[in-house]
Write a protein that holds these residues in place. Sequence first.
Motif, mmCIF file in Angstrom:
data_model
loop_
_atom_site.group_PDB
_atom_site.id
_atom_site.type_symbol
_atom_site.label_atom_id
_atom_site.label_comp_id
_atom_site.label_asym_id
_atom_site.label_seq_id
_atom_site.Cartn_x
_atom_site.Cartn_y
_atom_site.Cartn_z
ATOM 1 N N UNK A 6 0.823 -1.202 0.000
ATOM 2 C CA UNK A 6 0.000 0.000 0.000
ATOM 3 C C UNK A 6 0.860 1.256 0.000
ATOM 4 N N UNK A 7 0.541 2.180 -0.888
ATOM 5 C CA UNK A 7 1.253 3.451 -0.912
ATOM 6 C C UNK A 7 0.828 4.306 0.276
ATOM 7 N N UNK A 8 1.734 5.173 0.716
ATOM 8 C CA UNK A 8 1.455 6.053 1.860
ATOM 9 C C UNK A 8 1.421 7.514 1.426
ATOM 10 N N UNK A 9 0.564 8.277 2.092
ATOM 11 C CA UNK A 9 0.510 9.722 1.903
ATOM 12 C C UNK A 9 0.476 10.366 3.286
ATOM 13 N N UNK A 10 0.644 11.676 3.323
ATOM 14 C CA UNK A 10 0.543 12.405 4.578
ATOM 15 C C UNK A 10 -0.554 13.445 4.439
ATOM 16 N N UNK A 11 -1.357 13.605 5.483
ATOM 17 C CA UNK A 11 -2.461 14.564 5.416
ATOM 18 C C UNK A 11 -1.945 15.996 5.321
ATOM 19 N N UNK A 12 -0.684 16.201 5.695
ATOM 20 C CA UNK A 12 -0.054 17.525 5.602
ATOM 21 C C UNK A 12 0.891 17.520 4.405
ATOM 22 N N UNK A 13 0.527 18.238 3.367
ATOM 23 C CA UNK A 13 1.320 18.219 2.135
ATOM 24 C C UNK A 13 2.705 18.828 2.311
ATOM 25 N N UNK A 14 2.918 19.533 3.396
ATOM 26 C CA UNK A 14 4.215 20.170 3.637
ATOM 27 C C UNK A 14 5.142 19.310 4.499
ATOM 28 N N UNK A 15 4.654 18.157 4.958
ATOM 29 C CA UNK A 15 5.455 17.266 5.794
ATOM 30 C C UNK A 15 6.004 16.143 4.919
ATOM 31 N N UNK A 16 7.327 15.963 4.922
ATOM 32 C CA UNK A 16 7.941 15.023 3.977
ATOM 33 C C UNK A 16 8.564 13.790 4.613
ATOM 34 N N UNK A 17 8.718 13.765 5.931
ATOM 35 C CA UNK A 17 9.402 12.643 6.579
ATOM 36 C C UNK A 17 8.421 11.534 6.934
ATOM 37 N N UNK A 18 8.013 10.782 5.926
ATOM 38 C CA UNK A 18 7.118 9.652 6.158
ATOM 39 C C UNK A 18 7.424 8.552 5.139
ATOM 40 N N UNK A 19 7.051 7.325 5.410
ATOM 41 C CA UNK A 19 7.390 6.203 4.525
ATOM 42 C C UNK A 19 6.619 6.247 3.212
ATOM 43 N N UNK A 20 7.153 5.522 2.246
ATOM 44 C CA UNK A 20 6.504 5.450 0.929
ATOM 45 C C UNK A 20 5.478 4.322 0.850
ATOM 46 N N UNK A 21 5.741 3.218 1.573
ATOM 47 C CA UNK A 21 4.877 2.041 1.465
ATOM 48 C C UNK A 21 4.681 1.364 2.822
ATOM 49 N N UNK A 22 3.577 0.637 2.911
ATOM 50 C CA UNK A 22 3.367 -0.325 3.982
ATOM 51 C C UNK A 22 3.137 -1.676 3.320
ATOM 52 N N UNK A 23 3.900 -2.671 3.748
ATOM 53 C CA UNK A 23 3.750 -4.033 3.220
ATOM 54 C C UNK A 23 3.224 -4.911 4.351
ATOM 55 N N UNK A 24 2.125 -5.603 4.094
ATOM 56 C CA UNK A 24 1.458 -6.385 5.142
ATOM 57 C C UNK A 24 1.157 -7.794 4.641
ATOM 58 N N UNK A 25 1.703 -8.796 5.326
ATOM 59 C CA UNK A 25 1.290 -10.176 5.077
ATOM 60 C C UNK A 25 0.001 -10.424 5.853
ATOM 61 N N UNK A 26 -1.078 -10.642 5.146
ATOM 62 C CA UNK A 26 -2.374 -10.851 5.790
ATOM 63 C C UNK A 26 -2.589 -12.350 5.994
ATOM 64 N N UNK A 27 -2.272 -12.822 7.194
ATOM 65 C CA UNK A 27 -2.480 -14.232 7.506
ATOM 66 C C UNK A 27 -3.932 -14.458 7.933
#
Length: 208
Positions: A6-27
């Motif tokens: 899953x791609x990641x976004x930030x609710x604050x368009x001016x904040x840049x220090x956040x991850x690009x993706x979350x990878x989840x193994x759904x067991x």
Amino acid sequence: MTTLILTCTNVNEHYNDYPDYLVVDVNETLAARIQELNKHVNELNVYSIDALLSDGTYCMDEDLFGAINDDGIGALTEAQLEAYLDEHGYSDEDSLSLDSRTLVVKDNTAHFTAIPKHCGADVLVKTASFPIDAIIEGNPYDALKAALSSKEWGDARSILDEFFSKDLKQYCSYLATILQFYADQVRFTYGSTEKWSFIELDKEGALA
């Protein structure tokens, strides 16, 4: 088991220090939890239910694509990503320091959120939504990813025609993420005739 990328976004368009993706193994356990919360959402007729949940591995773009082996991104698992990170380390640890990791379940979709450490909800990290159907065993999303990983473009188009030609908006975001990973190899288009078509690209990304 299915793996969500899953791609990641930030609710604050001016904040840049956040991850690009979350990878989840759904067991089975996580799938059951998501489906249970989804059932409660619909029974109670509420907008969403939030649950603290630390499943999944956040990563940067370089980490994700570094972890991919010859089987392609469609075969990538969270366990595979974690093994890569254990060996090579994180490319940007500051952007991956997150608290308040939460699962948000709605009537047909779900997503994950988190807050960078020492920050507030004004810089909330939010993943793309995924359909609840995408975690059910034998779902067409996994079949599509398998066809794309094998470069069976015709099979991928058949799956798109069979499962993704009606009510396109309900799964558009997650479906677009899957197709985008192969955009340098093939371009799929949904036409006015409610049918999918594709154009294969060469190694330089030009029309083959």
